[in-house]
Write an enzyme that holds these catalytic residues in place. Structure first.
Site, PDB file in Angstrom:
ATOM      1  N   ASN A   9       1.157  -1.282  -0.110  1.00 37.37           N
ATOM      2  CA  ASN A   9      -0.037  -0.006  -0.176  1.00 37.37           C
ATOM      3  C   ASN A   9       0.982   1.237   0.376  1.00 37.37           C
ATOM      4  O   ASN A   9       1.915   1.546   1.174  1.00 37.37           O
ATOM      5  CB  ASN A   9      -0.909  -0.016   1.168  1.00 37.37           C
ATOM      6  CG  ASN A   9      -1.800   1.049   1.312  1.00 37.37           C
ATOM      7  OD1 ASN A   9      -1.911   2.141   0.373  1.00 37.37           O
ATOM      8  ND2 ASN A   9      -2.457   1.757   2.760  1.00 37.37           N
ATOM      9  N   GLU A 168      -5.558  -4.959  10.570  1.00 39.69           N
ATOM     10  CA  GLU A 168      -4.194  -3.766  10.653  1.00 39.69           C
ATOM     11  C   GLU A 168      -4.624  -3.051  11.913  1.00 39.69           C
ATOM     12  O   GLU A 168      -5.668  -1.730  12.341  1.00 39.69           O
ATOM     13  CB  GLU A 168      -4.458  -2.414   9.539  1.00 39.69           C
ATOM     14  CG  GLU A 168      -4.477  -3.333   8.334  1.00 39.69           C
ATOM     15  CD  GLU A 168      -3.621  -2.787   7.373  1.00 39.69           C
ATOM     16  OE1 GLU A 168      -2.220  -2.084   6.660  1.00 39.69           O
ATOM     17  OE2 GLU A 168      -4.259  -1.314   6.973  1.00 39.69           O
ATOM     18  N   GLY A 174       2.346   2.533  10.874  1.00 40.41           N
ATOM     19  CA  GLY A 174       2.956   3.231  10.589  1.00 40.41           C
ATOM     20  C   GLY A 174       3.957   3.588  11.656  1.00 40.41           C
ATOM     21  O   GLY A 174       4.307   4.788  11.957  1.00 40.41           O
TER      22      GLY A 174
HETATM   23  P1  PGA Z   1       2.766   0.149   7.787  1.00 46.72           P
HETATM   24  O1  PGA Z   1       1.513   0.726   7.084  1.00 46.72           O
HETATM   25  O2  PGA Z   1       3.568  -1.080   6.993  1.00 46.72           O
HETATM   26  O3  PGA Z   1       3.714   1.347   7.122  1.00 46.72           O
HETATM   27  O4  PGA Z   1       2.930   0.051   8.880  1.00 46.72           O
HETATM   28  C1  PGA Z   1       0.602  -0.827   7.201  1.00 46.72           C
HETATM   29  C2  PGA Z   1      -1.028   0.170   6.077  1.00 46.72           C
HETATM   30  O5  PGA Z   1      -1.257   0.987   6.839  1.00 46.72           O
HETATM   31  O6  PGA Z   1      -0.960  -0.774   5.118  1.00 46.72           O
END
Ligand code: PGA
Length: 257
Positions: A9, A168, A174
């Site tokens: 993503n 998630e 993030g």
């Molecule tokens: P991240 O994001 O790997 O940067 O934590 C995952 C997502 O929001 O799908």
């Protein structure tokens, strides 16, 4: 055994030139056999047409990060599933926590988007997950169950074979703080059980449940080895070809063990 599905993503990252560079590097890096592993990239709308051209003849599949629930009309700034199909998308992410948080998307809208995606020939990646506050209050199971039930409302068993659910936890997105493999496995098992209750065990055994939230090369294998984790939705680490490739390699390895 279900294959692993690794989706990148890209969020609001990479202009056209940067997208070309990333996809070119990714293609060069992905020269190993991708046994039992599927790879999807979800660039921003502005790079989809270019991405389609660049991934032609490769195993990489294309997804979008969002869509609207109408095919056309006076909805300034929105993109329809028909448009996404016409640019070569197979998948679309719906209900990402950032859409829920910043654009106030509700379970009801996510459900409408999932249904519209399916009738339009797109495979939805439906995101669910609890906030830190909800986890600390010990209501993760409750929150995720409500999200799953609401987002899957009115979907048929055959629809379910086309759906990917992405668990998630919002506190892991993030932040660099991933759920432990055990924490993730517990919620994945709960989601699969719920799909079993809502549909059947046959459907539950087929449905793909991805984990997302700070998936990185150094934690991917342990997460992907969990019996109910069928892949990963990767944010930050998909923006560099080498780290995304390492996660894909981990998926291939996790299927071999
Ligand atoms: P991240 O994001 O790997 O940067 O934590 C995952 C997502 O929001 O799908």
């Amino acid at each position: 055994m279900r294959p692993k599905v690794i989706a990148g993503n890209w969020k609001l990252n990479k202009d056209v030139g940067e997208s070309e560079k990333l996809i070119t590097e990714l293609k060069a890096a992905l020269k190993f056999p991708l046994e039992k592993t599927r790879v999807i990239i979800c660039p921003p709308f502005t790079s989809l047409a270019l991405a389609r051209k660049l991934i032609e003849g490769t195993v990489i599949e294309l997804g979008a990060q969002n869509m609207y629930i109408e095919d056309e009309g006076a909805f300034t700034g929105e993109i329809s599933p028909k448009m996404l199909r016409s640019v070569g998308c197979t998948y679309v992410i719906v209900g990402h926590s950032e859409r829920r948080q910043f654009f106030k998307e509700t379970n009801e809208l996510v459900n409408k988007k999932a249904k519209k995606a399916l009738v339009s020939g797109l495979l939805p990646i439906i995101c669910v997950g609890e906030t830190l506050e909800e986890r600390e209050k010990n209501i993760t199971d409750q929150i995720v169950s409500v999200q799953v039930k609401s987002c899957l409302k009115d979907l048929s068993s055959s629809d379910m074979e086309k759906v990917i659910i992405a668990y998630e936890p919002v506190w892991a997105i993030g932040t660099g703080k991933n759920a432990t493999p055990q924490q993730a496995q517990e919620v994945h098992q709960l989601i699969r059980k719920l799909v079993g209750q809502l549909y059947s065990w046959v459907v539950a055994e087929k449905v793909f449940i991805q984990y997302g939230g700070s998936v990185k090369p150094d934690n991917a294998l342990e997460l992907l080895k969990q019996p109910d984790i069928d892949g990963a939705l990767v944010g930050g680490a998909c923006l560099k070809a080498d780290s995304f490739t390492s996660i894909i390699e981990a998926a291939v390895r996790s299927s071999q063990n």
